[in-house]
Design an enzyme around this catalytic site. Structure first.
Site, PDB file in Angstrom:
ATOM      1  CG  HIS A 151      84.093  19.539 -25.092  1.00 47.10           C
ATOM      2  ND1 HIS A 151      85.189  18.753 -25.387  1.00 47.10           N
ATOM      3  CD2 HIS A 151      83.755  20.173 -26.254  1.00 47.10           C
ATOM      4  CE1 HIS A 151      85.507  18.907 -26.671  1.00 47.10           C
ATOM      5  NE2 HIS A 151      84.647  19.746 -27.218  1.00 47.10           N
TER       6      HIS A 151
ATOM      7  CB  CYS B 286      87.604  15.388 -20.918  1.00 50.74           C
ATOM      8  SG  CYS B 286      87.871  15.044 -22.665  1.00 50.74           S
TER       9      CYS B 286
END
Length: 353
Positions: A153, A209
């Site tokens: 992430h 991301c």
């Protein structure tokens, strides 16, 4: 002068032997010995400090590298949490295979941190990742090739020191990010960019991301029509020094700062990240060395092809294919972003790890 602790540039009065850094360091200002070359003091201090203070020492079991190749692979599935992903650990397996077989990285030069590791020093906690980053660049010298790959992430948080054009710091999320915090781009830059001395190359591949500028490199490459590159100045607004100490750092990231990377959306059959897969496929299938421009073009084409066929099967060698079932749902993945410590001709320079 460049501060040896935070990298801030500032003027030094003639004849001064010490100077006070204008930035705060642990709630107090420090008197620094004047080093008009700046980078020397920074590199000297780099390895005596770690986030939160203390001295950086390699953890037990970290490889003692003898050659000129070294890589750190971090893959976090966040297993058992609401943020669980399916692909990052397999991303690491694919990158390990690519680096070992295609680019000749010895097994004892590869450090792997994943949340399936039993060794507590090889779990991708915030502390372990920061120590491993320093292991990656420690004692680097001319001719060294370093690789940092992160799959997991990524996020953005409010910039707290005025060095971001958009007011947001990019981050990566360690397995214990909820307890210990995320790792900001400032920290990553300090750990693996600024210590790079002349003749050292670092390639960072970040499959996460909002990872477009997560190394805080000062040059961002945008591809215009017909593949023509244009370099954009991405230097910090506050004048902070974010470049290397003479080496070359290159970041290939999964998407721009405000975009989301993909490891398969809600489809459980997706077990490899879009960027990792497309770079792997582009590099593995190449019969001759690619330029950076060709690598980016091939990577973009692979993502486009997978967008057309939502049930694309992995084009991976037999030795690694059992780890990956399918690559699906690339929709929404932006074309890879490239940033660098130095401007260069991406259509003439060969990509080599």
């Amino acid at each position: 002068m460049v501060c040896g602790h935070c990298g801030t540039r500032f003027a030094v009065p003639r004849g001064a032997r010490t100077v006070e850094c204008p930035r705060q360091h642990v709630q107090q200002r420090r008197l620094l010995p004047v080093d008009r070359h700046g980078a020397v003091g920074f590199v000297r201090n780099m390895f005596s400090n770690i986030a939160g203070g203390g001295r950086t020492k390699p953890h037990p079991g970290y490889p003692r590298v003898q050659g000129n190749k070294r890589t750190l692979l971090v893959g976090i599935n966040y297993t058992g949490t609401a943020s669980q992903l399916n692909g990052p650990i397999n991303d690491v397996k694919c990158m390990n295979f690519l680096l070992s077989i295609k680019y000749g990285f010895p097994s004892d030069s590869i450090l792997i941190l994943t949340d399936e590791q039993v060794d507590p020093y090889k779990r991708p906690t915030r502390s372990n990742i920061l120590v491993a980053m320093r292991w990656l660049v420690q004692d680097c010298s001319s001719g060294d090739s370093l690789v940092f790959h992160f799959s997991g992430h990524g996020n953005q948080v409010e910039d707290d020191d005025g060095d971001e054009l958009d007011g947001q710091d990019e981050t990566i999320c360690p397995v214990d990010w909820q307890q210990s915090g995320q790792i900001r781009d400032d920290e990553i830059n300090q750990a693996i960019v600024r210590p790079l001395v002349h003749g050292v190359r670092l390639h960072a591949i970040i499959d996460a991301c909002r990872s477009g500028t997560v190394l805080d490199l000062p040059n961002l490459c945008q591809i215009k029509r017909y593949g023509k590159p244009q370099w954009i100045d991405h230097s910090p607004l506050n004048g902070a020094w974010k470049n290397t100490s003479g080496g070359h750092a290159i970041l290939i990231s999964g998407c721009a700062e405000n975009d989301n990377s993909q490891d398969g959306s809600d489809d459980e059959t997706m077990v490899i990240g879009a960027l990792t897969y497309s770079i792997f496929a582009a590099a593995w299938s190449a019969h001759r060395p690619l330029t950076y421009g060709q690598l980016l073009s091939k990577t973009k084409a692979i993502i486009a092809d997978c967008n057309k066929d939502s049930q694309s099967h992995c084009n991976l060698p037999a030795a690694i294919a059992p780890h990956v079932r399918e690559v699906v749902n690339f929709s929404g993945v932006q074309e890879p972003q490239l940033s660098s410590s130095d401007k260069f001709d991406i259509n003439r320079t060969t990509f080599m790890l």
